[in-house]
Design a protein around this motif. Structure first.
Motif, PDB file in Angstrom:
ATOM      1  N   SER A 274      -1.409   3.632  10.000  1.00 33.13           N
ATOM      2  CA  SER A 274      -0.132   4.055   9.104  1.00 33.13           C
ATOM      3  C   SER A 274      -0.543   3.512   7.709  1.00 33.13           C
ATOM      4  N   ILE A 275      -1.260   2.245   7.580  1.00 28.21           N
ATOM      5  CA  ILE A 275      -1.623   1.714   6.345  1.00 28.21           C
ATOM      6  C   ILE A 275      -2.673   2.674   5.608  1.00 28.21           C
ATOM      7  N   ARG A 276      -3.732   3.092   6.465  1.00 28.53           N
ATOM      8  CA  ARG A 276      -4.762   3.768   6.108  1.00 28.53           C
ATOM      9  C   ARG A 276      -4.330   5.162   5.411  1.00 28.53           C
ATOM     10  N   LEU A 277      -3.171   5.752   6.169  1.00 24.49           N
ATOM     11  CA  LEU A 277      -2.529   6.866   5.672  1.00 24.49           C
ATOM     12  C   LEU A 277      -1.592   6.612   4.389  1.00 24.49           C
TER      13      LEU A 277
ATOM     14  N   ALA B 250      -3.383  -2.697  -6.101  1.00 23.75           N
ATOM     15  CA  ALA B 250      -3.269  -4.205  -6.434  1.00 23.75           C
ATOM     16  C   ALA B 250      -2.966  -5.096  -5.417  1.00 23.75           C
ATOM     17  N   GLY B 251      -2.979  -4.759  -3.941  1.00 20.90           N
ATOM     18  CA  GLY B 251      -2.894  -5.692  -3.079  1.00 20.90           C
ATOM     19  C   GLY B 251      -1.785  -5.321  -1.927  1.00 20.90           C
ATOM     20  N   PHE B 252      -1.557  -6.029  -0.922  1.00 17.67           N
ATOM     21  CA  PHE B 252      -0.553  -6.003  -0.028  1.00 17.67           C
ATOM     22  C   PHE B 252       0.551  -6.851  -0.184  1.00 17.67           C
ATOM     23  N   HIS B 253       1.691  -6.352   0.423  1.00 22.78           N
ATOM     24  CA  HIS B 253       3.150  -7.163   0.461  1.00 22.78           C
ATOM     25  C   HIS B 253       3.386  -7.484   1.871  1.00 22.78           C
TER      26      HIS B 253
ATOM     27  N   VAL C 124       3.535  -2.243   1.587  1.00 18.24           N
ATOM     28  CA  VAL C 124       4.319  -3.278   2.404  1.00 18.24           C
ATOM     29  C   VAL C 124       3.765  -3.159   3.659  1.00 18.24           C
ATOM     30  N   VAL C 125       3.324  -4.355   4.287  1.00 14.94           N
ATOM     31  CA  VAL C 125       2.560  -4.316   5.449  1.00 14.94           C
ATOM     32  C   VAL C 125       3.594  -4.031   6.721  1.00 14.94           C
TER      33      VAL C 125
ATOM     34  N   ASN D 287       5.871  -2.167   7.303  1.00 19.24           N
ATOM     35  CA  ASN D 287       6.411  -0.957   7.562  1.00 19.24           C
ATOM     36  C   ASN D 287       5.435   0.237   7.029  1.00 19.24           C
ATOM     37  N   ALA D 288       4.321  -0.369   6.451  1.00 18.41           N
ATOM     38  CA  ALA D 288       3.276   0.433   5.750  1.00 18.41           C
ATOM     39  C   ALA D 288       3.537   1.407   4.775  1.00 18.41           C
ATOM     40  N   CYS D 289       4.763   0.901   3.911  1.00 19.46           N
ATOM     41  CA  CYS D 289       5.454   1.896   2.834  1.00 19.46           C
ATOM     42  C   CYS D 289       4.553   1.827   1.508  1.00 19.46           C
ATOM     43  N   PRO D 290       4.184   2.798   1.214  1.00 17.38           N
ATOM     44  CA  PRO D 290       3.614   2.649  -0.272  1.00 17.38           C
ATOM     45  C   PRO D 290       4.628   2.232  -1.333  1.00 17.38           C
ATOM     46  N   MET D 291       4.175   1.467  -2.313  1.00 15.05           N
ATOM     47  CA  MET D 291       4.845   1.085  -3.232  1.00 15.05           C
ATOM     48  C   MET D 291       4.249   0.926  -4.730  1.00 15.05           C
ATOM     49  N   VAL D 292       4.751   1.792  -5.680  1.00  6.79           N
ATOM     50  CA  VAL D 292       4.042   1.681  -7.008  1.00  6.79           C
ATOM     51  C   VAL D 292       4.896   1.087  -8.014  1.00  6.79           C
ATOM     52  N   TRP D 293       4.424   0.134  -8.595  1.00  5.95           N
ATOM     53  CA  TRP D 293       5.069  -0.589  -9.679  1.00  5.95           C
ATOM     54  C   TRP D 293       4.817  -0.063 -11.008  1.00  5.95           C
TER      55      TRP D 293
END
Length: 564
Positions: free
Chosen positions: A26-29, A39-42, A88-89, A91-97
């Protein structure tokens, strides 16, 4: 033949392995859906309650990590982009700041694409839905009802009440000075005093609860606490209320709960005591409305809330029309405005007072401005000080309030859910050795439906593209327009932006400017004597110390006052 324990262990290991593999995939996707520098994982969603409450320790204070409360613009400078990404680890949600004015303006105005995540706002539904937690048509209904209270006549009343409370506060300070070992000079905890001042202003101007600075502590019949005690304790126990499930409150009433039982009961007592006080205020306001006794500006907020609740039964709000509130919504909005209206303003003023003590040359400018406006001292209760005439004569005081908000915004970031694929404008840039943004290039960043975006208020406020290489420094002059300079309005969003901008911002600014002006006109603010021998950076670290919580909370703003 394997034993039952071996079978159980094997099943658990298999489940964990499948879960880990699924999470990794999920994180790879999610990584493939990111189009901004990574910039990193949450480990925790930075906008959810656990991360907010752990903000003082995780990510580590002082680290430039994305999501750290102290990182400011550092992650964006490192990646030379005003858009950076994380995952976000859990739930493997992408987050753009995002940390530039154009991207944030797009996010805050395209409300059909970027919507509020309801989960983190459930924490403020202490009594029911309110203007902060509501979304869509419900939010528009809450805003229609409350917005008319925040007008120029209301601001004039805020100014009047702030002057009254300033006089009462200064009378109390005079008594403290008389008991001080150094004549006319004494140290105060600015946070405590300004929290009380701000609470008295919102209670009076917004809700008609007009009380004096001196509280004798007498609890009226039918109440467990005074109004002031209930509001302060409810504010102090807000985090406990957020983290404690409702069933645990019920359990603690009947059985002993180790360690947390007393704290839970005290929290419940504070919120119930405040609810009783608010119901009493509502009852009085209903009578005022019926009898036509509320003047323009006087308790305007409570009047609007009560009028929207007249003859509306719980659960029947939609049948009553587009301008109606249930009683739970009325109470919840009352609490939110009382809590947010006094706490956030008090925190900003506390930081401002600390900055004025640290920067005497800035304080001298505000003193000269107030001396020109009030040559004979701040107006007495018997005299008049028109809000419209006075406020416009205090541009430098306003600049100090704004600069404090820029450096110490109450809310440092806001998240939104992405409902449809879109692209967001942003910038690539280089930073010169002196910190000047160079080679700025427009870019667009694709974001996918199902991801999250975060507009980073604190990073925007430290972005050198708008505020210069000295963006980390305290410099009120940056909020003064000149013939060749106009300060960047879109890059200053301490009250958020777009349709959901805080409707009480002018209330807070009016109160803040009045309190700062009257305080500096009456007293000289200095660093306390024991701290004066320390290096300047140590003085700043002490007086401007804060902790991460629901807001940036000042912790040790002790300043010395000397009567002018």
């Amino acid at each position: 033949m394997p034993s039952a324990s071996h079978i159980l262990i094997s099943a658990v290991v298999t489940w964990l392995a499948k879960s880990l593999i699924s999470r990794v995939l999920s994180i790879r996707l999610a990584l493939r859906h990111l189009h901004a520098p990574f910039a990193g994982f949450h480990l925790l969603n930075p906008f959810y309650v656990p991360a907010i409450l752990l903000g003082s320790w995780f990510p580590r204070l002082g680290a430039p990590a994305l999501g750290a409360w102290t990182s400011k613009f550092a992650p964006y400078a490192e990646h030379r982009s005003t858009a950076v990404a994380g995952i976000v680890v859990h739930n493997a949600c992408p987050m753009v700041w995002f940390a530039d004015a154009e991207s944030i303006k797009y996010i805050t105005t395209e409300t059909s694409i970027f919507t509020k995540d309801p989960v983190p706002y459930d924490i403020v539904n202490f009594y029911g839905k309110n203007i902060i937690s509501a979304e869509g048509a419900d939010w528009r209904r809450h805003r229609r009802i409350t917005r008319p209270a925040f007008n120029e006549s209301g601001n004039a009343f805020v100014w009047k009440e702030t002057l009254r409370i300033s006089h009462e506060w200064f009378s109390d300070l005079k008594m403290r000075a008389e008991s001080s070992t150094v004549q006319d000079s004494f140290v105060i905890n600015a946070g405590e005093d300004l929290s009380q001042a701000s609470m008295l202003v919102i209670a009076s101007a917004g809700f008609g609860h007009r009380s004096s600075w001196k509280d004798d502590g007498t609890v009226a019949p039918g109440h467990a606490l005074t109004f002031r005690q209930a509001l302060f304790l409810a504010s102090a126990y807000g985090s406990v209320k957020v983290l404690t499930p409702s069933w645990l409150y019920t359990l603690s009433e009947h059985v002993y709960v180790p360690l947390a039982g007393r704290l839970i009961r005290d929290t419940q007592t504070a919120f119930e005591a405040l609810r009783v006080h608010m119901l009493e205020l509502v009852g009085m306001a209903r009578a005022w409305v019926i009898e036509g006794k509320i003047d323009a500006g006087d308790a305007a907020l409570l009047r609007n809330l009560v009028e929207a609740n007249m003859d509306v039964s719980e659960g029947d709000v939609h049948k009553a029309g587009d301008n109606a509130l249930t009683e739970s919504e009325l109470l919840s909005n009352s609490f939110i405005f009382l809590f947010a209206g006094h706490e956030t303003t008090a925190h900003t003023l506390t930081f401002a007072v600390g900055l004025l003590a640290l920067y005497p040359q800035v304080q001298q400018k505000i003193y000269r401005e107030t001396l020109a406006l009030w040559p004979d001292g701040i107006p007495t209760l018997a005299s008049t000080s028109s809000y419209r005439e006075s406020f416009s004569q205090l541009p430098y005081t306003l600049a100090i309030f704004y600069e404090t908000l820029r450096l110490f915004p109450a809310v440092i970031r806001i998240a939104r859910l992405v409902r449809a694929d879109t692209t967001v404008p942003a910038y690539r840039f280089n930073l010169s050795p002196s910190g000047v943004a160079e080679k700025v290039q427009n870019i667009v960043v694709p974001v996918s439906a199902g991801s999250q975006v975060m507009y980073d208020i604190r990073a925007l406020h430290h972005n050198p593209m708008y505020w210069g290489a000295d963006a980390d420094e305290f410099k009120p002059e940056r909020f003064l327009d000149t013939e060749s300079y106009r300060w960047p309005r879109d890059a200053f969003i301490p009250f958020s932006a777009g349709p959901r901008i805080c409707i009480g911002q002018k209330f807070a600014v009016t109160e803040g400017v009045c309190l700062l002006a009257t305080l500096v006109r009456t007293f000289e603010l200095t660093v306390p004597e024991p701290l004066r021998q320390a290096p300047f950076e140590q003085q700043k670290e002490s007086i401007l110390a804060w902790r991460a919580g629901q807001t940036m909370e000042p912790t040790s703003a002790y300043v010395q006052l000397t009567r002018r």
